[in-house]
Motif scaffolding. Structure first.
Motif, PDB file in Angstrom:
ATOM      1  N   GLN A 209      78.259-120.509  30.854  1.00  0.00           N
ATOM      2  CA  GLN A 209      78.363-120.408  29.385  1.00  0.00           C
ATOM      3  C   GLN A 209      77.797-121.519  28.871  1.00  0.00           C
ATOM      4  OE1 GLN A 209      82.222-119.674  27.728  1.00  0.00           O
ATOM      5  NE2 GLN A 209      81.247-119.088  25.678  1.00  0.00           N
ATOM      6  N   VAL A 210      78.128-122.911  28.966  1.00  0.00           N
ATOM      7  CA  VAL A 210      77.775-124.071  28.355  1.00  0.00           C
ATOM      8  C   VAL A 210      76.395-124.098  28.685  1.00  0.00           C
ATOM      9  CG1 VAL A 210      77.853-126.428  28.441  1.00  0.00           C
ATOM     10  CG2 VAL A 210      79.960-125.143  28.302  1.00  0.00           C
ATOM     11  N   ILE A 211      75.940-124.144  30.146  1.00  0.00           N
ATOM     12  CA  ILE A 211      74.582-124.498  30.285  1.00  0.00           C
ATOM     13  C   ILE A 211      73.758-123.332  29.696  1.00  0.00           C
ATOM     14  CG2 ILE A 211      72.777-124.370  32.298  1.00  0.00           C
ATOM     15  CD1 ILE A 211      75.003-125.484  34.017  1.00  0.00           C
ATOM     16  N   LEU A 212      74.015-122.118  29.694  1.00  0.00           N
ATOM     17  CA  LEU A 212      73.233-120.926  29.155  1.00  0.00           C
ATOM     18  C   LEU A 212      72.892-121.128  27.361  1.00  0.00           C
ATOM     19  CD1 LEU A 212      71.414-118.773  29.833  1.00  0.00           C
ATOM     20  CD2 LEU A 212      73.455-117.211  29.242  1.00  0.00           C
ATOM     21  N   PHE A 213      73.981-121.475  26.874  1.00  0.00           N
ATOM     22  CA  PHE A 213      74.144-121.794  25.501  1.00  0.00           C
ATOM     23  C   PHE A 213      73.309-122.880  25.051  1.00  0.00           C
ATOM     24  CE2 PHE A 213      77.911-118.814  24.446  1.00  0.00           C
ATOM     25  CZ  PHE A 213      77.151-117.779  24.708  1.00  0.00           C
ATOM     26  N   VAL A 214      73.655-124.049  25.568  1.00  0.00           N
ATOM     27  CA  VAL A 214      73.001-125.254  25.259  1.00  0.00           C
ATOM     28  C   VAL A 214      71.457-125.156  25.530  1.00  0.00           C
ATOM     29  CG1 VAL A 214      72.545-127.648  26.034  1.00  0.00           C
ATOM     30  CG2 VAL A 214      74.986-126.573  25.724  1.00  0.00           C
ATOM     31  N   SER A 215      70.961-124.610  26.704  1.00  0.00           N
ATOM     32  CA  SER A 215      69.461-124.616  26.859  1.00  0.00           C
ATOM     33  C   SER A 215      68.794-123.561  25.953  1.00  0.00           C
ATOM     34  CB  SER A 215      69.342-123.912  28.468  1.00  0.00           C
ATOM     35  OG  SER A 215      69.841-124.778  29.324  1.00  0.00           O
ATOM     36  N   THR A 216      69.461-122.733  25.612  1.00  0.00           N
ATOM     37  CA  THR A 216      69.117-121.644  24.523  1.00  0.00           C
ATOM     38  C   THR A 216      68.949-122.222  23.363  1.00  0.00           C
ATOM     39  OG1 THR A 216      69.811-119.668  25.893  1.00  0.00           O
ATOM     40  CG2 THR A 216      69.474-119.007  23.421  1.00  0.00           C
ATOM     41  N   ALA A 217      69.820-122.863  22.739  1.00  0.00           N
ATOM     42  CA  ALA A 217      69.634-123.629  21.571  1.00  0.00           C
ATOM     43  C   ALA A 217      68.664-124.622  21.676  1.00  0.00           C
ATOM     44  CB  ALA A 217      71.069-124.275  21.265  1.00  0.00           C
ATOM     45  N   PHE A 218      68.644-125.366  22.978  1.00  0.00           N
ATOM     46  CA  PHE A 218      67.426-126.622  22.698  1.00  0.00           C
ATOM     47  C   PHE A 218      66.109-125.798  22.567  1.00  0.00           C
ATOM     48  CE2 PHE A 218      64.459-128.911  24.843  1.00  0.00           C
ATOM     49  CZ  PHE A 218      64.699-130.334  24.345  1.00  0.00           C
ATOM     50  N   SER A 219      66.010-124.979  23.353  1.00  0.00           N
ATOM     51  CA  SER A 219      64.448-124.233  23.605  1.00  0.00           C
ATOM     52  C   SER A 219      64.381-123.647  22.183  1.00  0.00           C
ATOM     53  CB  SER A 219      64.527-123.182  24.718  1.00  0.00           C
ATOM     54  OG  SER A 219      65.493-122.465  24.712  1.00  0.00           O
ATOM     55  N   SER A 220      65.136-122.935  21.420  1.00  0.00           N
ATOM     56  CA  SER A 220      65.113-122.305  20.168  1.00  0.00           C
ATOM     57  C   SER A 220      64.703-123.296  19.188  1.00  0.00           C
ATOM     58  CB  SER A 220      66.196-121.665  19.954  1.00  0.00           C
ATOM     59  OG  SER A 220      66.621-120.653  20.795  1.00  0.00           O
ATOM     60  N   GLY A 221      65.113-124.411  19.310  1.00  0.00           N
ATOM     61  CA  GLY A 221      64.905-125.616  18.341  1.00  0.00           C
ATOM     62  C   GLY A 221      63.620-125.954  18.581  1.00  0.00           C
ATOM     63  N   HIS A 222      63.137-126.046  19.872  1.00  0.00           N
ATOM     64  CA  HIS A 222      61.951-126.800  20.215  1.00  0.00           C
ATOM     65  C   HIS A 222      60.520-125.691  19.816  1.00  0.00           C
ATOM     66  CE1 HIS A 222      58.664-128.652  22.471  1.00  0.00           C
ATOM     67  NE2 HIS A 222      58.241-127.225  22.628  1.00  0.00           N
ATOM     68  N   TYR A 223      61.066-124.498  19.907  1.00  0.00           N
ATOM     69  CA  TYR A 223      60.307-123.017  19.737  1.00  0.00           C
ATOM     70  C   TYR A 223      59.939-123.205  18.154  1.00  0.00           C
ATOM     71  CZ  TYR A 223      58.042-118.572  19.318  1.00  0.00           C
ATOM     72  OH  TYR A 223      57.602-117.556  18.984  1.00  0.00           O
ATOM     73  N   TYR A 224      61.086-123.261  17.399  1.00  0.00           N
ATOM     74  CA  TYR A 224      60.947-123.162  15.879  1.00  0.00           C
ATOM     75  C   TYR A 224      60.275-124.358  15.475  1.00  0.00           C
ATOM     76  CZ  TYR A 224      62.896-123.154  11.110  1.00  0.00           C
ATOM     77  OH  TYR A 224      62.736-122.879   9.671  1.00  0.00           O
ATOM     78  N   ALA A 225      60.506-125.600  15.991  1.00  0.00           N
ATOM     79  CA  ALA A 225      59.705-126.888  15.522  1.00  0.00           C
ATOM     80  C   ALA A 225      58.219-126.559  15.681  1.00  0.00           C
ATOM     81  CB  ALA A 225      60.332-127.983  16.151  1.00  0.00           C
ATOM     82  N   ASP A 226      57.860-126.133  17.021  1.00  0.00           N
ATOM     83  CA  ASP A 226      56.320-126.191  17.423  1.00  0.00           C
ATOM     84  C   ASP A 226      55.879-124.996  16.284  1.00  0.00           C
ATOM     85  OD1 ASP A 226      54.405-126.907  19.556  1.00  0.00           O
ATOM     86  OD2 ASP A 226      54.327-124.488  19.255  1.00  0.00           O
ATOM     87  N   HIS A 227      56.487-123.791  16.169  1.00  0.00           N
ATOM     88  CA  HIS A 227      55.809-123.013  15.099  1.00  0.00           C
ATOM     89  C   HIS A 227      55.585-123.629  13.974  1.00  0.00           C
ATOM     90  CE1 HIS A 227      55.347-119.040  13.291  1.00  0.00           C
ATOM     91  NE2 HIS A 227      56.012-119.337  12.613  1.00  0.00           N
ATOM     92  N   ALA A 228      56.552-124.250  13.232  1.00  0.00           N
ATOM     93  CA  ALA A 228      56.632-124.950  11.919  1.00  0.00           C
ATOM     94  C   ALA A 228      55.263-126.034  11.884  1.00  0.00           C
ATOM     95  CB  ALA A 228      57.652-125.568  11.523  1.00  0.00           C
ATOM     96  N   LEU A 229      55.181-126.442  13.101  1.00  0.00           N
ATOM     97  CA  LEU A 229      54.167-127.734  13.324  1.00  0.00           C
ATOM     98  C   LEU A 229      53.008-127.066  13.252  1.00  0.00           C
ATOM     99  CD1 LEU A 229      53.404-130.704  13.680  1.00  0.00           C
ATOM    100  CD2 LEU A 229      53.622-130.459  16.349  1.00  0.00           C
ATOM    101  N   THR A 230      52.648-126.212  14.130  1.00  0.00           N
ATOM    102  CA  THR A 230      51.727-125.430  14.244  1.00  0.00           C
ATOM    103  C   THR A 230      51.089-124.996  12.737  1.00  0.00           C
ATOM    104  OG1 THR A 230      52.010-124.639  16.326  1.00  0.00           O
ATOM    105  CG2 THR A 230      50.291-123.411  15.214  1.00  0.00           C
ATOM    106  N   LYS A 231      51.984-124.181  12.058  1.00  0.00           N
ATOM    107  CA  LYS A 231      51.489-123.850  10.601  1.00  0.00           C
ATOM    108  C   LYS A 231      51.048-124.960   9.908  1.00  0.00           C
ATOM    109  CE  LYS A 231      53.915-120.687   8.491  1.00  0.00           C
ATOM    110  NZ  LYS A 231      55.137-119.917   7.826  1.00  0.00           N
ATOM    111  N   ARG A 232      51.636-126.008   9.662  1.00  0.00           N
ATOM    112  CA  ARG A 232      51.471-127.178   8.848  1.00  0.00           C
ATOM    113  C   ARG A 232      49.939-127.862   9.474  1.00  0.00           C
ATOM    114  NH1 ARG A 232      55.545-131.022   6.182  1.00  0.00           N
ATOM    115  NH2 ARG A 232      55.992-128.983   4.860  1.00  0.00           N
ATOM    116  N   LEU A 233      49.835-127.747  10.717  1.00  0.00           N
ATOM    117  CA  LEU A 233      48.695-128.396  11.089  1.00  0.00           C
ATOM    118  C   LEU A 233      47.473-127.842  10.919  1.00  0.00           C
ATOM    119  CD1 LEU A 233      49.639-129.645  14.483  1.00  0.00           C
ATOM    120  CD2 LEU A 233      49.056-130.919  12.768  1.00  0.00           C
ATOM    121  N   GLN A 234      47.680-126.367  10.371  1.00  0.00           N
ATOM    122  CA  GLN A 234      46.486-125.474   9.976  1.00  0.00           C
ATOM    123  C   GLN A 234      45.788-125.972   8.739  1.00  0.00           C
ATOM    124  OE1 GLN A 234      47.862-121.609   9.630  1.00  0.00           O
ATOM    125  NE2 GLN A 234      48.070-121.193  11.831  1.00  0.00           N
TER     126      GLN A 234
END
Length: 817
Positions: free
Chosen positions: A57-82
């Motif tokens: 449970q800990v490994i799965l939730f922590v991994s999901t939260a980290f990857s979700s944060g990275h995905y969200y940040a990458d999406h925001a960065l892509t939009k601004r770089l345009q």
């Protein structure tokens, strides 16, 4: 579990700009598995009592939260770089001025909305010349203008440790700079005729009008303070609004040397002081005229909304700076927890506030203010928790209470200084040891007296100007007293900013040690923190056995060679006015610090032109150099430290050998007549490498020297050629390139430099001969690293998405590196 999830989300967003392709491929799987596990737990089909289930449970939730944060940040960065501009050009645009300008010496900077350039308005930074404060170049708030000028995209010295202007502008939502040549005000009718009536209607909304009023209010304070006979005008304005336009460079430098620059920024205490003053005043009014309100609701509930309103108002007044936003979010979260009658958990409130801030503004994670602000809050909360755990004592006297508060101040400043040391080294690579003492002296004066009086004076100014002026005068006298104490401290201790060899391993070691030290008692033994920082004292490094660094120093050259324990530099770079902007202090020394270099055995100067040797003074001041070699005598160094550089000299190191190919000894007398042509030309051979093995560094030598080299060394083999004279059309002749046929040519140049280096003629020769070209302007700092008999190339601009330039990868692939 919630704390781990929030922390993982924050760390995931903190990875913004880094390349983690694996996360993008597995994120949907992690997300779906996490949802399934949550459903199974809710349906009680899975029991969480088992240790294995808890671990999964800990490994799965922590991994999901980290990857979700990275995905969200990458999406925001892509939009601004345009919307970011990357090419300089002459432009004419229509802009709307809704932000207050800032004055820096002879320059005016002002953020504006640019209309019609993209589908929606974007923010650019106008750069205008000014001979003084009353500059006609400053745009009037709430007005439209037609601007002509040269577009100036952000371009950093892409060197580890140097200030990253591209990241800073991105975080500030500035898509380009514009050097202004012409300003023409536009009437409402002209703006409508140009097709921007929708934007005009949008600016009439209540929120836009409120923001405009705030900026005009800030401008009014600046105008008032500027024209009053105050001594500390810059501090008065800076401590009130965060505007440093009136702050002298001397005062800023003094605060840096003392380690108290953070006090010049609007932070949480400013916001809380204002909110507490408003709440205290409201409490007095209610207690006098409407005390029956306290019969319906508890006092804390009555004052909650006014308190939050005051916090929000001051945050808006200072432009929603990150420390102020942190205070606003923590206040909202705390009030919500109280209303829901939930227990107050300080660390949870801190993490939740940071997570919410990053949800609305993920780019703030790129700012030092975010990490330092929340880091300091974490330490203060830990101290607060410790005090709560202590048993209540008996009644104490006023003197005892004073000493308790003083002890708390000393303890908090000492702990904050120690705990934030890794962050300070990451962002600034230097610190002042006197910082805790300076903070202990100034914080009580500022937070207890000056800031509250400054805020009260600003409020009185809005009611009746003479009262406000009197309050500002008293505050000015108190600031004079504080500066007198700081001057005395400087005279007594003579503080200096100390630079440290802060390699990534040392920073990680320090960070882990500080984390273990400040964790709650009982989690892990405190002695573990001492073990974690062992690498700091042993000076561990993780560098390959041999590395050649070609630094991005703009229009100049600076090269570092690490061969085992031997460290040497070839040129230092240099700005044309080192007293105004020091390449040595701002680029070269920070980079050496990041590499863990504390001394140089040798320093070669190809010649004494400013762009090759201008930063020498800063380098010599920053770290010891055993020997300096040049083609002519270097002023202001010890005779025993100097040696002429001439053909025939050679040195053997652990993995390589270095030879001087030019000038010959008899030509040293001619150097002053033609410094460029008689540059020290160095030939570096990596004896244990396969493939890429030979490097030729030409300095500023041209065709004449090239011809002589071909005559003297007909069998010269070159794999990487550092082009002479930054790729000038008068260097790197066709015959020279054709005979050497290097696998890669490197030009150390400044981006958009006025010389046009590397020249079009040279680039044509390289294309015809099939020689790939890399420039420090497009690739940033280049690192040639030897790993197991093979040299590979890393470029700094490929490490972060906002720095990347497409042609770099193609050139590296073609060179075989």
């Amino acid at each position: 579990m919630l704390k781990l999830i929030l922390l993982s989300w924050i760390l995931g967003i903190a990875s913004m700009g880094s390349s983690l392709p694996l996360l993008f491929s597995i994120w949907p799987v992690l997300f779906i598995l996490s949802l399934i596990l949550v459903v199974l737990i809710q349906l009680k089909w899975v029991k969480t009592d088992f240790l294995a289930i808890k671990i999964v449970q800990v490994i799965l939730f922590v991994s999901t939260a980290f990857s979700s944060g990275h995905y969200y940040a990458d999406h925001a960065l892509t939009k601004r770089l345009q919307f970011r501009e990357t090419q300089p050009q002459q432009v004419e645009v229509v802009v709307y001025a809704d932000r207050l300008s800032e004055f820096k010496e002879e320059t005016v900077q002002q953020k504006v909305q640019v209309l019609g350039w993209h589908a929606k308005p974007v923010q650019w930074l106008l750069l205008m010349k000014s001979s003084g404060y009353q500059s006609p170049s400053s745009l009037q708030l709430g007005q439209y203008y037609r601007i002509q000028g040269r577009l100036k995209p952000a371009h950093s010295y892409a060197t580890s440790g140097a200030f990253d202007q591209e990241k800073w502008w991105l975080q500030q939502n500035v898509m380009a700079g514009l050097r202004v040549d012409m300003i023409q005000p536009l009437t409402t009718e002209q703006v409508t005729a140009l097709g921007f009536s929708a934007h005009q209607r949008q600016q009439q909304g209540w929120w836009m009008q409120f923001r405009l009023y705030i900026e005009q209010l800030r401008y009014g304070y600046r105008e008032f303070i500027q024209h009053q006979p105050f001594v500390q005008k810059g501090l008065l304005l800076g401590l009130l609004t965060g505007d440093r336009s009136l702050l002298s460079a001397h005062t800023e430098a003094q605060f840096q040397r003392l380690g108290i620059s953070h006090l010049l920024a609007i932070s949480g205490p400013h916001v809380l002081i204002f909110a507490l003053l408003v709440s205290w005043l409201l409490q007095r009014i209610i207690g006098r005229y409407r005390p029956q309100l306290y019969l319906k609701w508890p006092k804390v509930y009555v004052l909650m909304l006014p308190f939050l309103g005051a916090v929000l108002g001051y945050c808006a007044f200072v432009g929603f700076e990150i420390p102020a936003l942190r205070t606003l979010l923590m206040s909202i979260v705390t009030v919500t927890v109280i209303l829901l009658q939930q227990p107050l958990r300080s660390l949870s409130i801190l993490l939740l506030s940071a997570s919410i801030l990053l949800l609305f503004d993920p780019w703030s994670v790129l700012s030092a203010a975010f990490w330092l602000s929340f880091g300091a809050s974490f330490i203060l909360l830990r101290i607060y928790q410790t005090l709560q755990q202590q048993p209540l004592g008996t009644e104490i006297t006023g003197l005892q209470r004073f000493f308790q508060h003083f002890r708390l101040l000393v303890e908090s400043q000492g702990k904050i200084f120690i705990a934030l040391l890794p962050l300070v080294l990451i962002f600034f690579q230097q610190l002042s040891w006197i910082a805790p003492l300076a903070n202990i002296l100034t914080i009580p004066i500022l937070a207890g007296v000056i800031v509250p009086l400054n805020i009260v004076s600003a409020c009185l100014y809005l009611i009746w100007e003479p009262f406000g002026s009197l309050g500002f005068q008293i505050t000015d006298h108190l600031l004079n007293l504080m500066m007198y104490l700081l001057n005395g401290m400087e005279h007594l201790f003579n503080p200096q900013l100390h630079r440290f060899a802060a390699t990534p391993l040392i920073i990680v070691s320090l960070g882990l040690g500080m984390l273990l030290l400040f964790l709650p008692r009982g989690v892990v033994p405190k002695a573990w923190s001492a073990l974690a920082i062992v690498p700091v004292f042993l000076g561990f490094t993780t560098h390959p056995q041999w590395t050649l660094h070609i630094l991005d120093v703009g229009q100049g050259q600076a090269i570092l060679l690490e061969d085992g324990q031997h460290k040497l530099m070839i040129d230092t770079g240099g700005y044309y006015r080192e007293d105004k902007f020091s390449i040595g202090q701002q680029v070269v020394l920070p980079y050496l610090s990041r590499q863990g270099i504390t001394q140089l055995q040798q320093l070669f100067l190809s010649h004494l032109d400013q762009d090759h040797s201008g930063a020498l003074g800063a380098v010599l001041k920053g770290l010891p150099v055993q020997q300096i070699l040049a083609n002519e005598i270097v002023p202001d160094i010890l005779p025993q430290q100097f040696q002429y550089c001439h053909a025939g000299q050679q040195w053997r190191f652990e993995h390589s050998q270095l030879r001087v190919l030019s000038p010959i000894y008899t030509d040293l007398a001619k150097v002053k007549s033609n410094r460029n042509e008689y540059s020290c030309v160095l030939y570096l051979q990596v004896t244990q490498a396969q493939g890429i093995q030979n490097f030729l560094i030409m300095g500023d030598a041209g065709w004449e020297t090239e011809y002589q080299l071909l005559q003297r060394y007909p069998d010269l083999k070159v794999d990487v050629l550092v082009l002479g004279h930054h790729g000038s059309r008068h260097s790197s002749s066709y015959a020279f390139l054709q005979q050497l046929k290097p696998k890669l040519a490197v030009a150390s140049v400044g981006w958009d430099n006025r010389y046009g280096h590397p020249s079009q003629e040279l680039q044509a020769r390289l294309r015809e001969l099939g020689i790939p070209l890399l420039t420090t302007a497009q690739a940033g700092t280049l690192q040639f690293q030897l790993n197991e008999q093979e040299i590979k190339l890393r470029t700094h601009r490929q490490q972060w998405r906002w720095l990347q330039r497409e042609p770099v990868a193609d050139a590296v692939l073609r060179s075989g590196l």
